[in-house]
Design an enzyme around this catalytic site. Structure first.
Site, PDB file in Angstrom:
ATOM      1  N   SER A 125      -0.094 -33.633 -59.260  1.00 32.43           N
ATOM      2  CA  SER A 125      -0.035 -32.202 -58.979  1.00 32.43           C
ATOM      3  C   SER A 125      -1.416 -31.571 -59.024  1.00 32.43           C
ATOM      4  O   SER A 125      -1.583 -30.440 -58.588  1.00 32.43           O
ATOM      5  CB  SER A 125       0.905 -31.501 -59.961  1.00 32.43           C
ATOM      6  N   HIS A 146       4.052 -34.608 -53.006  1.00 29.60           N
ATOM      7  CA  HIS A 146       4.160 -33.811 -54.227  1.00 29.60           C
ATOM      8  C   HIS A 146       5.523 -33.132 -54.325  1.00 29.60           C
ATOM      9  O   HIS A 146       5.807 -32.178 -53.592  1.00 29.60           O
ATOM     10  CB  HIS A 146       3.025 -32.762 -54.243  1.00 29.60           C
ATOM     11  N   GLU A 158       5.518 -31.402 -50.781  1.00 27.45           N
ATOM     12  CA  GLU A 158       4.260 -31.240 -50.046  1.00 27.45           C
ATOM     13  C   GLU A 158       3.766 -32.623 -49.624  1.00 27.45           C
ATOM     14  O   GLU A 158       3.625 -33.519 -50.472  1.00 27.45           O
ATOM     15  CB  GLU A 158       3.199 -30.577 -50.936  1.00 27.45           C
ATOM     16  N   ASN A 196       0.651 -24.570 -55.771  1.00 27.87           N
ATOM     17  CA  ASN A 196      -0.038 -24.258 -57.024  1.00 27.87           C
ATOM     18  C   ASN A 196      -1.204 -23.301 -56.828  1.00 27.87           C
ATOM     19  O   ASN A 196      -1.620 -22.624 -57.761  1.00 27.87           O
ATOM     20  CB  ASN A 196      -0.474 -25.537 -57.745  1.00 27.87           C
TER      21      ASN A 196
HETATM   22  P1  NAI Z   1       6.311 -38.618 -67.447  1.00 26.81           P
HETATM   23  O1  NAI Z   1       5.391 -38.693 -68.599  1.00 26.81           O
HETATM   24  O2  NAI Z   1       7.687 -38.058 -67.629  1.00 26.81           O
HETATM   25  O3  NAI Z   1       6.455 -40.081 -66.813  1.00 26.81           O
HETATM   26  C1  NAI Z   1       5.376 -40.929 -66.539  1.00 26.81           C
HETATM   27  C2  NAI Z   1       5.889 -42.354 -66.607  1.00 26.81           C
HETATM   28  O4  NAI Z   1       4.871 -43.222 -66.120  1.00 26.81           O
HETATM   29  C3  NAI Z   1       6.227 -42.820 -68.022  1.00 26.81           C
HETATM   30  O5  NAI Z   1       7.551 -43.314 -68.047  1.00 26.81           O
HETATM   31  C4  NAI Z   1       5.195 -43.918 -68.298  1.00 26.81           C
HETATM   32  O6  NAI Z   1       5.747 -44.985 -69.081  1.00 26.81           O
HETATM   33  C5  NAI Z   1       4.865 -44.381 -66.911  1.00 26.81           C
HETATM   34  N1  NAI Z   1       3.554 -45.005 -66.791  1.00 26.81           N
HETATM   35  C6  NAI Z   1       2.390 -44.592 -67.333  1.00 26.81           C
HETATM   36  N2  NAI Z   1       1.385 -45.406 -66.947  1.00 26.81           N
HETATM   37  C7  NAI Z   1       1.926 -46.335 -66.118  1.00 26.81           C
HETATM   38  C8  NAI Z   1       1.409 -47.424 -65.397  1.00 26.81           C
HETATM   39  N3  NAI Z   1       0.125 -47.724 -65.455  1.00 26.81           N
HETATM   40  N4  NAI Z   1       2.257 -48.169 -64.659  1.00 26.81           N
HETATM   41  C9  NAI Z   1       3.572 -47.874 -64.608  1.00 26.81           C
HETATM   42  N5  NAI Z   1       4.130 -46.831 -65.278  1.00 26.81           N
HETATM   43  C10 NAI Z   1       3.307 -46.082 -66.025  1.00 26.81           C
HETATM   44  O7  NAI Z   1       5.522 -37.810 -66.314  1.00 26.81           O
HETATM   45  P2  NAI Z   1       6.114 -36.911 -65.123  1.00 26.81           P
HETATM   46  O8  NAI Z   1       6.323 -35.535 -65.611  1.00 26.81           O
HETATM   47  O9  NAI Z   1       7.229 -37.635 -64.482  1.00 26.81           O
HETATM   48  O10 NAI Z   1       4.855 -36.862 -64.145  1.00 26.81           O
HETATM   49  C11 NAI Z   1       4.467 -37.943 -63.363  1.00 26.81           C
HETATM   50  C12 NAI Z   1       3.475 -37.499 -62.324  1.00 26.81           C
HETATM   51  O11 NAI Z   1       4.061 -36.468 -61.534  1.00 26.81           O
HETATM   52  C13 NAI Z   1       2.175 -36.924 -62.864  1.00 26.81           C
HETATM   53  O12 NAI Z   1       1.134 -37.266 -61.999  1.00 26.81           O
HETATM   54  C14 NAI Z   1       2.421 -35.434 -62.825  1.00 26.81           C
HETATM   55  O13 NAI Z   1       1.245 -34.682 -62.739  1.00 26.81           O
HETATM   56  C15 NAI Z   1       3.233 -35.316 -61.551  1.00 26.81           C
HETATM   57  N6  NAI Z   1       4.077 -34.131 -61.456  1.00 26.81           N
HETATM   58  C16 NAI Z   1       4.793 -33.703 -62.537  1.00 26.81           C
HETATM   59  C17 NAI Z   1       5.598 -32.578 -62.430  1.00 26.81           C
HETATM   60  C18 NAI Z   1       6.396 -32.099 -63.612  1.00 26.81           C
HETATM   61  O14 NAI Z   1       6.835 -30.946 -63.589  1.00 26.81           O
HETATM   62  N7  NAI Z   1       6.639 -32.920 -64.622  1.00 26.81           N
HETATM   63  C19 NAI Z   1       5.706 -31.826 -61.170  1.00 26.81           C
HETATM   64  C20 NAI Z   1       4.977 -32.420 -60.075  1.00 26.81           C
HETATM   65  C21 NAI Z   1       4.180 -33.512 -60.237  1.00 26.81           C
END
Ligand code: NAI
Length: 511
Positions: A125, A146, A158, A196
């Protein structure tokens, strides 16, 4: 995968089975795709697959999906044990932690496994897609994809193309997004992408209004809901999101744009973040919370005793017409002379100037002058601002008069653009700046805003509804009075306002 490849039987890999990865898996499987989920923590991946299964079955229970379709979708989801299980994927969406080095490492490992025509997309994001792609072997197949949280409920996605992204990649992701039941918009790689960036207008400008002491947080929320039609005011919204999320995101966009003044953060956000007053999650934010419920102070009671006579300035014909209509409905003791009689309450309806300038420029007695915001509907609330020397008697008389039918009246301190005009003008200006640089199509700017931010209208539609020339005057007035380039109008807005055409008018520069 080339642009003519069919999305039927498409295999989508997801790396990261957190909040976002799970949501993306759900909509992809529901859209008929084979889904393979990988997480660094295999337990999380297993839980993710189970979670998506439960969500799909719940949709079937609610009748939103047939039982057969839900079971078929669940049958299309499987867990990957290692990266090599993603080998046969046509598209892989990465949704791991928001860290450039981690994402680049994931992409490097993935490139060793997938075929050369596999698209690799990031759900980042805030990171630049070009930066993520910079260390890739084939940066042309990398793009942003996104999604918004919670993915199954948020229709927008997006599709972000970096300077290196090849056009077939964007074309394909647009189709893949549609197959997931999303509404994709195509955006050029830029800080904050589209949504954003636009979302900053509401929160930053409102916070600057607080910093200047023009109005309080509760008043601004009320004004933005009742005048401009927002479902949530900016401060309720920041309390919900948490300043620990909103403020760093704001600072990052400001820095990434090399200190673009439109995105300059406000002090109130920094101070509250430092103090740990983050919002609902800390039990205290811009509002206090009791048992998790927001405590909203009562509306201050309206004074009694209207003016003996009231005169409305004709300097702004539209504002004059709207206000006199309202005052007639309120049976106000309205004067109809060109000049106010001695002792009359003088109401002005400035557009882009403050009450003081209106009084001085029109040769009115500032101690009897009060400004009324007439650009928005006055049906649900009225907003008035006295000059610094308006007598309390006259201010209260104006308040009592405009509250005559029981509608609430908010009194703010003198400021060009009141509150709603000022905040909406900033949202419009950011939307226009995006249109001007061609980062997204005008229709997509509005579509993305209403879908992802739930605003009553997109920036360009807002400008058209309120009058592009009015928005331009508000911005020019703000820039003149504050001398701050943060208010400089986008040339996109300026040209369309001067030409008298819709702000959504695209430019055809083809030969
Ligand atoms: P989260 O923390 O809920 O999940 C991330 C997952 O990735 C975890 O389960 C972790 O174990 C796994 N992980 C970490 N490193 C890894 C690797 N090297 N290989 C495989 N798995 C790995 O995070 P979330 O909220 O789902 O966000 C994920 C992405 O989406 C981020 O880039 C965030 O900025 C983006 N994003 C998040 C939003 C939100 O509202 N939470 C909205 C839009 C985008």
């Amino acid at each position: 995968m080339d642009s003519t490849a069919s999305e039927q039987g498409l295999r989508l890999g997801i790396i990261g089975a957190g909040a976002m990865g799970r949501g993306i898996a759900q909509v992809a499987a529901a859209g008929g795709m084979e889904v393979v989920i990988l997480d660094a923590n295999s337990q999380v991946a297993t839980e993710g697959c189970e979670f998506v299964g439960r969500m799909l079955r719940r949709l079937a229970e609610k009748g939103k999906l047939s039982v057969d379709d839900a079971e078929a979708a669940i049958g299309r989801i499987r867990q990957a044990a290692t990266m090599s299980d993603l080998a046969g994927c046509n598209v892989v969406v990465e949704a791991v932690v928001e860290n450039l080095a981690v994402k680049q490492k994931v992409f490097a490992e993935l490139e060793n496994v997938v075929s050369e025509d596999c698209i690799i997309a990031s759900n980042t994001s805030s990171l630049s897609i070009a930066a993520i792609a910079s260390s890739a072997r084939l940066p042309g197949r990398i793009a942003g994809f996104h999604f918004f949280n919670p993915v199954p409920l948020m229709k927008l996605v997006e599709v972000i193309e970096s300077i290196r992204t090849e056009s077939w990649v964007g074309d394909t992701l647009m189709r893949v997004g549609r197959q997931m039941g999303r509404e994709p918009v195509r955006v050029r790689d830029a800080p904050g992408f589209l949504v954003n960036q636009i979302g900053r207008g509401l929160t930053i400008e409102s916070a600057h209004i607080v910093d200047e002491g023009i109005a309080g947080t509760v008043e601004i929320d009320r004004i933005m809901r009742d005048l401009a039609g927002f479902r949530m005011g900016p401060f309720e919204l920041m309390d919900l999101t948490g300043l620990d999320v909103t403020h760093p995101a704001t600072e990052l966009i400001y820095q990434q744009f090399y200190g673009e003044p439109r995105f300059r953060p406000a002090l109130v956000m920094e101070q509250r973040t430092q103090a740990g007053i983050l919002g609902r999650k800390t039990g205290s934010g811009f509002y206090p919370y009791e048992d998790g419920k927001q405590v909203v102070p009562d509306e201050p009671p309206a004074p009694t005793g209207g003016p003996d006579s009231v005169w409305v300035s004709r300097a702004e014909p539209e504002g004059h017409a709207r206000l006199t209509q309202l005052l007639r409905n309120l049976d106000a003791p309205l004067e109809d002379g060109d000049q106010p009689s001695a002792g009359a309450l003088c109401l002005v309806t400035p557009m882009g100037s403050d009450a003081t300038s209106a009084a001085v420029d029109q040769g009115l007695d500032a101690s009897r002058t009060v400004a009324v915001d007439t650009l928005f509907s006055m049906e649900n609330r009225r907003v008035i601002m006295p000059t610094p020397i308006t007598s309390s008697r006259m201010r209260q008389a104006a308040h009592a008069l405009l509250a005559g039918d029981g509608r609430p009246v908010t009194v703010i301190r003198d400021s060009p653009g009141f509150v709603a005009q000022r905040v909406v003008a900033m949202i419009v200006n950011i939307g226009c700046a995006i249109a001007q640089c061609g980062a997204a199509a005008p229709a997509d700017i509005d579509k993305a805003t209403t879908l992802a931010l739930n605003y009553p209208q997109g920036p360009l539609a807002f400008a058209d509804a309120l009058g592009p020339a009015n928005i331009l005057r508000v911005l020019e007035g703000l820039q003149k009075i504050y001398g701050d380039p943060r208010y400089r109008p986008s040339p996109w807005l300026m040209r369309r306002a001067r030409l008298g055409v819709s702000v959504a008018t695209p430019e055809d520069i083809s030969h």
